[in-house]
Design a protein around this motif. Sequence first.
Motif, PDB file in Angstrom:
ATOM      1  N   CYS A 175       0.806  -1.222   0.000  1.00  0.00           N
ATOM      2  CA  CYS A 175       0.000   0.000   0.000  1.00  0.00           C
ATOM      3  C   CYS A 175       0.841   1.276   0.000  1.00  0.00           C
ATOM      4  O   CYS A 175       0.376   2.324  -0.452  1.00  0.00           O
ATOM      5  N   CYS A 220       1.335   3.904  -2.849  1.00  0.00           N
ATOM      6  CA  CYS A 220       0.253   4.865  -3.123  1.00  0.00           C
ATOM      7  C   CYS A 220      -0.055   5.767  -1.924  1.00  0.00           C
ATOM      8  O   CYS A 220      -0.343   6.940  -2.088  1.00  0.00           O
ATOM      9  N   HIS A 221      -0.031   5.188  -0.720  1.00  0.00           N
ATOM     10  CA  HIS A 221      -0.480   5.960   0.448  1.00  0.00           C
ATOM     11  C   HIS A 221       0.667   6.544   1.270  1.00  0.00           C
ATOM     12  O   HIS A 221       0.409   7.204   2.279  1.00  0.00           O
ATOM     13  N   PHE A 255     -11.564   9.266   7.724  1.00  0.00           N
ATOM     14  CA  PHE A 255     -11.758   8.252   6.697  1.00  0.00           C
ATOM     15  C   PHE A 255     -13.128   8.473   6.077  1.00  0.00           C
ATOM     16  O   PHE A 255     -14.145   8.281   6.734  1.00  0.00           O
ATOM     17  N   ARG A 256     -13.131   8.871   4.820  1.00  0.00           N
ATOM     18  CA  ARG A 256     -14.418   9.158   4.181  1.00  0.00           C
ATOM     19  C   ARG A 256     -15.257   7.900   4.023  1.00  0.00           C
ATOM     20  O   ARG A 256     -16.465   7.952   3.931  1.00  0.00           O
ATOM     21  N   HIS A 257     -14.593   6.754   3.963  1.00  0.00           N
ATOM     22  CA  HIS A 257     -15.336   5.505   3.798  1.00  0.00           C
ATOM     23  C   HIS A 257     -15.476   4.764   5.122  1.00  0.00           C
ATOM     24  O   HIS A 257     -15.761   3.583   5.151  1.00  0.00           O
ATOM     25  N   THR A 283     -12.118   4.133  -8.645  1.00  0.00           N
ATOM     26  CA  THR A 283     -10.961   4.905  -8.207  1.00  0.00           C
ATOM     27  C   THR A 283      -9.755   3.977  -8.346  1.00  0.00           C
ATOM     28  O   THR A 283      -9.899   2.804  -8.681  1.00  0.00           O
ATOM     29  N   GLU A 284      -8.588   4.510  -8.022  1.00  0.00           N
ATOM     30  CA  GLU A 284      -7.390   3.695  -8.127  1.00  0.00           C
ATOM     31  C   GLU A 284      -7.227   2.743  -6.944  1.00  0.00           C
ATOM     32  O   GLU A 284      -6.312   1.940  -6.921  1.00  0.00           O
ATOM     33  N   MET A 285      -8.085   2.847  -5.958  1.00  0.00           N
ATOM     34  CA  MET A 285      -7.978   1.971  -4.781  1.00  0.00           C
ATOM     35  C   MET A 285      -8.413   0.558  -5.176  1.00  0.00           C
ATOM     36  O   MET A 285      -9.580   0.309  -5.417  1.00  0.00           O
TER      37      MET A 285
HETATM   38  C1  HEC Z   1      -2.824   2.241  -6.895  1.00  0.00           C
HETATM   39  C2  HEC Z   1      -2.867   3.043  -5.702  1.00  0.00           C
HETATM   40  C3  HEC Z   1      -3.436   2.434  -4.413  1.00  0.00           C
HETATM   41  C4  HEC Z   1      -3.053   1.283  -3.769  1.00  0.00           C
HETATM   42  C5  HEC Z   1      -2.035   0.241  -4.212  1.00  0.00           C
HETATM   43  C6  HEC Z   1      -3.824   1.232  -2.544  1.00  0.00           C
HETATM   44  N1  HEC Z   1      -4.651   2.302  -2.468  1.00  0.00           N
HETATM   45 FE1  HEC Z   1      -5.897   2.697  -0.918  1.00  0.00          FE
HETATM   46  N2  HEC Z   1      -6.679   4.258  -1.985  1.00  0.00           N
HETATM   47  C7  HEC Z   1      -6.191   4.738  -3.191  1.00  0.00           C
HETATM   48  C8  HEC Z   1      -6.995   5.862  -3.606  1.00  0.00           C
HETATM   49  C9  HEC Z   1      -6.828   6.694  -4.866  1.00  0.00           C
HETATM   50  C10 HEC Z   1      -7.988   6.027  -2.622  1.00  0.00           C
HETATM   51  C11 HEC Z   1      -9.099   7.082  -2.598  1.00  0.00           C
HETATM   52  C12 HEC Z   1     -10.284   6.591  -3.370  1.00  0.00           C
HETATM   53  C13 HEC Z   1     -11.427   7.606  -3.353  1.00  0.00           C
HETATM   54  O1  HEC Z   1     -11.364   8.553  -4.124  1.00  0.00           O
HETATM   55  O2  HEC Z   1     -12.347   7.433  -2.545  1.00  0.00           O
HETATM   56  C14 HEC Z   1      -7.749   5.015  -1.613  1.00  0.00           C
HETATM   57  C15 HEC Z   1      -8.507   4.855  -0.470  1.00  0.00           C
HETATM   58  C16 HEC Z   1      -8.165   4.043   0.586  1.00  0.00           C
HETATM   59  C17 HEC Z   1      -8.850   3.997   1.846  1.00  0.00           C
HETATM   60  C18 HEC Z   1     -10.075   4.813   2.202  1.00  0.00           C
HETATM   61  C19 HEC Z   1      -9.686   6.142   2.775  1.00  0.00           C
HETATM   62  C20 HEC Z   1     -10.877   6.903   3.303  1.00  0.00           C
HETATM   63  O3  HEC Z   1     -10.787   8.145   3.354  1.00  0.00           O
HETATM   64  O4  HEC Z   1     -11.883   6.299   3.684  1.00  0.00           O
HETATM   65  C21 HEC Z   1      -8.199   3.113   2.626  1.00  0.00           C
HETATM   66  C22 HEC Z   1      -8.536   2.759   4.062  1.00  0.00           C
HETATM   67  C23 HEC Z   1      -7.122   2.569   1.859  1.00  0.00           C
HETATM   68  N3  HEC Z   1      -7.134   3.162   0.622  1.00  0.00           N
HETATM   69  C24 HEC Z   1      -6.238   1.614   2.308  1.00  0.00           C
HETATM   70  C25 HEC Z   1      -5.367   0.928   1.466  1.00  0.00           C
HETATM   71  C26 HEC Z   1      -4.596  -0.214   1.865  1.00  0.00           C
HETATM   72  C27 HEC Z   1      -4.585  -0.824   3.266  1.00  0.00           C
HETATM   73  C28 HEC Z   1      -3.901  -0.620   0.763  1.00  0.00           C
HETATM   74  C29 HEC Z   1      -2.987  -1.787   0.611  1.00  0.00           C
HETATM   75  C30 HEC Z   1      -3.616  -3.099   0.777  1.00  0.00           C
HETATM   76  C31 HEC Z   1      -4.224   0.298  -0.321  1.00  0.00           C
HETATM   77  N4  HEC Z   1      -5.108   1.211   0.154  1.00  0.00           N
HETATM   78  C32 HEC Z   1      -3.693   0.225  -1.596  1.00  0.00           C
HETATM   79  C33 HEC Z   1      -5.117   4.242  -3.889  1.00  0.00           C
HETATM   80  C34 HEC Z   1      -4.458   3.059  -3.591  1.00  0.00           C
END
Ligand code: HEC
Length: 431
Positions: free
Chosen positions: A31, A34-35, A52-54, A72-74
């Motif tokens: 993670c 990206c984060h 945390f918006r979600h 989204t990219e998540m």
């Molecule tokens: C390719 C890039 C990418 C990767 C890899 C990624 N994320 Fe994300 N993540 C994002 C993006 C972009 C968002 C925001 C999505 C949106 O617009 O709501 C997000 C959102 C989130 C959120 C929600 C935040 C909120 O405000 O509620 C969480 C929690 C989170 N990611 C955890 C993780 C974790 C844990 C991992 C690893 C397992 C991970 N992410 C891997 C890009 C990524």
Amino acid sequence: MRPIFFFLPLLMLAQSPDDPEAGRKLYLGRCAHCHGQNGEGGRGVALNTGRFRHGGSPEELFRTIRQGIPNTEMPPAPRLPDHEISRMAAWVAQLGRQQAADEKVTGDAEIGAALYKKHACAQCHTLHGVGGFLGPDLTGIGPQRSVRHLRESMVNPGAEIPLDYRTVAITTAKGDRLTGIHLNEDEYSLQMRDPASRLRVFLKSELREVSYPRQSLMPAYALAKAEQDHLIAFLNAETVWRFDRLDSIGGHKTTVLGQPKVIDTPLGKAVEFDGVDDALFIENHPLAGAKTFTWEAIFRPDGGQFEQRWFHLSENGSENRMLYEIRVVGDKWYLDSFNQTGDQGKALMNREALHPLGQWHHVATVYDGKVFRNFVNGVEEGSAEIQFAPQGDGRSSVGVRINKVFYFKGAVHSARFTRRALTPSEFQKLE
Ligand code: HEC
Ligand code: HEC
């Protein structure tokens, strides 16, 4: 054999389902690119702000990590075992409690607004529904991204380009060249958004050359550090609370009193309060630290007792507060906006300015550092010169005063908190 019996409980302890340290390792591998290493954000949103918006509960974080966030990219993680997801959720929850020291927003949002105008950022970016579409919508981006990412985005835009904003450059058979945002492509055609934000479709048979430059379409701005800080303050200047659920508002955990209901309205979802014992408490003072501010809310008063305190922002450990109240007279109401910091307090109340009950209204209070004003549906109702100091951290109540008196009957749709004085033309629209 003995040692195994001895080590087993220890091993289980270290690997308990929500072990944050094990979660940290998984997080760094999957993670952090990206984060950010410490959740400071980058291509992904910041995870260290405590918002945390979600949803920030263990179950919600589990769901977000398991399912990803569509469009989204998540990414989703369908194949990871449950215990690995639980551990990452535990680590992410921990990140949420440790805001990085260098993450403070220090600039002046008013100067930032002027710089945003001067550099014509709106040519490519939409903010509150106004502006172009070449770059991402910047509405609400401040609190979602790290300060470091915002700074980098302005001075070195090519460093981290979101997937949806990759650049494509084409040369047509006639020799015309065009660069834009790559939207879509199949065997026969290519779609892009041109620099004037128009959608363009080309048949590949008509193109002589297609390339994918690793450069952003956003120009790199040679901004001084202080100017970056002001722009970042401007992009952080606004917080929106949507009242479309009960367990969390604006990303903050709530405490629910009575049985407020989420209802459907022509404006979208809203929370309805019964005027008897319904309320929401929110663990945040959204205007803490603001020297100047605009506090807007969209609500529908439905009658009930004469005096009602329906929105209260309160500094911890003091009497300092900001309040929206109403008085109900027959089938009408009038507004009372009250603000107090230290020995400076002021109520703005115009008993003659009556408005119908049972309808949606927009209210605003604005403080520009000198004058405190209030508005109903964009029309000024009162003003006073006063010296307010910024308030400290605190909490909020909706549907009742913070000490649980003067309950509100009606519904609340949304609120917006801006750390500068807006003019009525910049207010939220009732739609
Ligand atoms: C390719 C890039 C990418 C990767 C890899 C990624 N994320 Fe994300 N993540 C994002 C993006 C972009 C968002 C925001 C999505 C949106 O617009 O709501 C997000 C959102 C989130 C959120 C929600 C935040 C909120 O405000 O509620 C969480 C929690 C989170 N990611 C955890 C993780 C974790 C844990 C991992 C690893 C397992 C991970 N992410 C891997 C890009 C990524
Ligand atoms: C010519 C069009 C254009 C102009 C002018 C422009 N931008 Fe951008 N901007 C983009 C594009 C395209 C992206 C997405 C690609 C990238 O991240 O580099 C972007 C990305 C961003 C991002 C990162 C968004 C994210 O989701 O991470 C920020 C912040 C930003 N711009 C701020 C600004 C500011 C502030 C200005 C004015 C000083 C400005 N931009 C002027 C086109 C533009």
